[in-house]
Design a protein around this motif. Structure first.
Motif, PDB file in Angstrom:
ATOM      1  N   UNK A  70      24.911  29.357  72.501  1.00 13.39           N
ATOM      2  CA  UNK A  70      24.248  28.103  72.144  1.00 13.39           C
ATOM      3  C   UNK A  70      23.576  28.194  70.778  1.00 13.39           C
ATOM      4  N   UNK A  71      23.124  29.399  70.402  1.00 12.90           N
ATOM      5  CA  UNK A  71      22.538  29.563  69.070  1.00 12.90           C
ATOM      6  C   UNK A  71      23.586  29.355  67.981  1.00 12.90           C
ATOM      7  N   UNK A  72      24.824  29.817  68.241  1.00  7.73           N
ATOM      8  CA  UNK A  72      25.893  29.706  67.252  1.00  7.73           C
ATOM      9  C   UNK A  72      26.548  28.328  67.251  1.00  7.73           C
ATOM     10  N   UNK A  77      27.862  21.411  69.394  1.00  7.43           N
ATOM     11  CA  UNK A  77      27.905  20.770  70.708  1.00  7.43           C
ATOM     12  C   UNK A  77      27.028  19.525  70.739  1.00  7.43           C
ATOM     13  N   UNK A  78      25.835  19.628  70.148  1.00  7.71           N
ATOM     14  CA  UNK A  78      24.941  18.475  70.117  1.00  7.71           C
ATOM     15  C   UNK A  78      25.529  17.347  69.275  1.00  7.71           C
ATOM     16  N   UNK A 108      23.630  13.067  61.093  1.00  9.98           N
ATOM     17  CA  UNK A 108      22.636  13.954  60.491  1.00  9.98           C
ATOM     18  C   UNK A 108      22.985  15.416  60.706  1.00  9.98           C
ATOM     19  N   UNK A 109      23.420  15.746  61.916  1.00 13.92           N
ATOM     20  CA  UNK A 109      23.810  17.133  62.204  1.00 13.92           C
ATOM     21  C   UNK A 109      25.049  17.515  61.411  1.00 13.92           C
ATOM     22  N   UNK A 110      26.016  16.599  61.304  1.00 14.92           N
ATOM     23  CA  UNK A 110      27.216  16.863  60.501  1.00 14.92           C
ATOM     24  C   UNK A 110      26.839  17.111  59.049  1.00 14.92           C
ATOM     25  N   UNK A 111      25.927  16.311  58.529  1.00 16.19           N
ATOM     26  CA  UNK A 111      25.430  16.476  57.163  1.00 16.19           C
ATOM     27  C   UNK A 111      24.785  17.849  56.994  1.00 16.19           C
TER      28      UNK A 111
END
Length: 238
Positions: A70-72, A77-78, A108-111
């Motif tokens: 989950x750290x990697x 996933x989110x 935002x996460x993709x960015x």
């Protein structure tokens, strides 16, 4: 040191239990449970190291592997979940600002992921780097809240209300085209009907209260549309 961890783990569990008993809906329940689980993992690590117990060592290795995964890949996933959730909500509830929030979070996460491959100090002036760092902080905040909310939601699923209720309140939401009950609200009504049927099979059924006013863009009050939907699906009108 290990006794400190014992007491700390017990302390976090007691705080979580008290908070959960007081109000099962609070998001902080997820945060408190995460503290208890983290402290418990630390206790397990110390116990496994000191005793060299093969069972404890195996459990600890499995937990480390799960945490590392989950750290990697947690951000990816989110991001995928955010896009999937946004698509589902928009499809079922329509395009309004609140329904687009998870879509914004996904972008935002993709960015953030794309920018992580570049040396920002070499590409942008310092004030732009500061702005990007602030965006990172905001995304991390949303991620932190989301994880706690997810854990709190999972724990809440364990709650099974007793079949002795006098009233059940069903909260409303927006209507499609001003008069049609949307799928997510329909699921909420069906949940209340299922509870009504379970209690009616054992004792006197509860009264169901539909709550929701009439917005400027709605042809009738949400509660009226919800009541009509419930009656169509088997709820006695009285």
């Amino acid at each position: 040191e290990i006794m400190v961890l014992y007491y700390l783990t017990l302390f976090f569990f007691i705080i979580f239990a008290v908070s959960y008993i007081q109000d099962r809906r609070k998001i902080i329940n997820g945060f408190l449970l995460n503290l208890f689980l983290f402290s418990g993992c630390m206790l397990l690590a110390f116990q496994a190291y000191e005793t060299q117990n093969p069972i404890l060592m195996t459990i600890f290795i499995i937990l480390v592997a799960i945490f590392s995964f989950f750290a990697l890949f947690g951000a990816v996933l989110l991001m995928g979940f955010s896009f999937w959730n946004a698509r589902t909500v928009i499809k079922k509830e329509g395009r309004n600002f609140s329904n687009l929030l998870t879509l914004f979070l996904g972008f935002g996460i993709l960015f953030m992921i794309i920018l992580s491959f570049f040396d920002l100090n070499a590409l942008f002036p310092s004030y732009v780097v500061s702005i990007i760092s602030f965006i990172y902080l905001v995304i991390f905040y949303f991620f932190f809240i989301f994880v706690n909310f997810l854990v709190a939601s999972l724990v809440y699923q364990l709650y099974r209300p007793r079949l002795n209720k006098h009233f059940v309140i069903v909260l409303g939401s927006g209507l499609i085209d001003g008069h049609i009950v949307p799928p997510l609200l329909a699921n909420r009504i069906k949940k209340a009907l299922a509870f009504y049927d379970r209690q009616a099979a054992k004792t006197s059924p509860p009264k169901i209260i539909f709550s929701g006013g009439r917005g400027d863009d709605e042809k009738l009050a949400e509660s009226v549309a919800m009541r009509a939907y419930a009656i169509e699906h088997g709820l006695p009108a009285d």
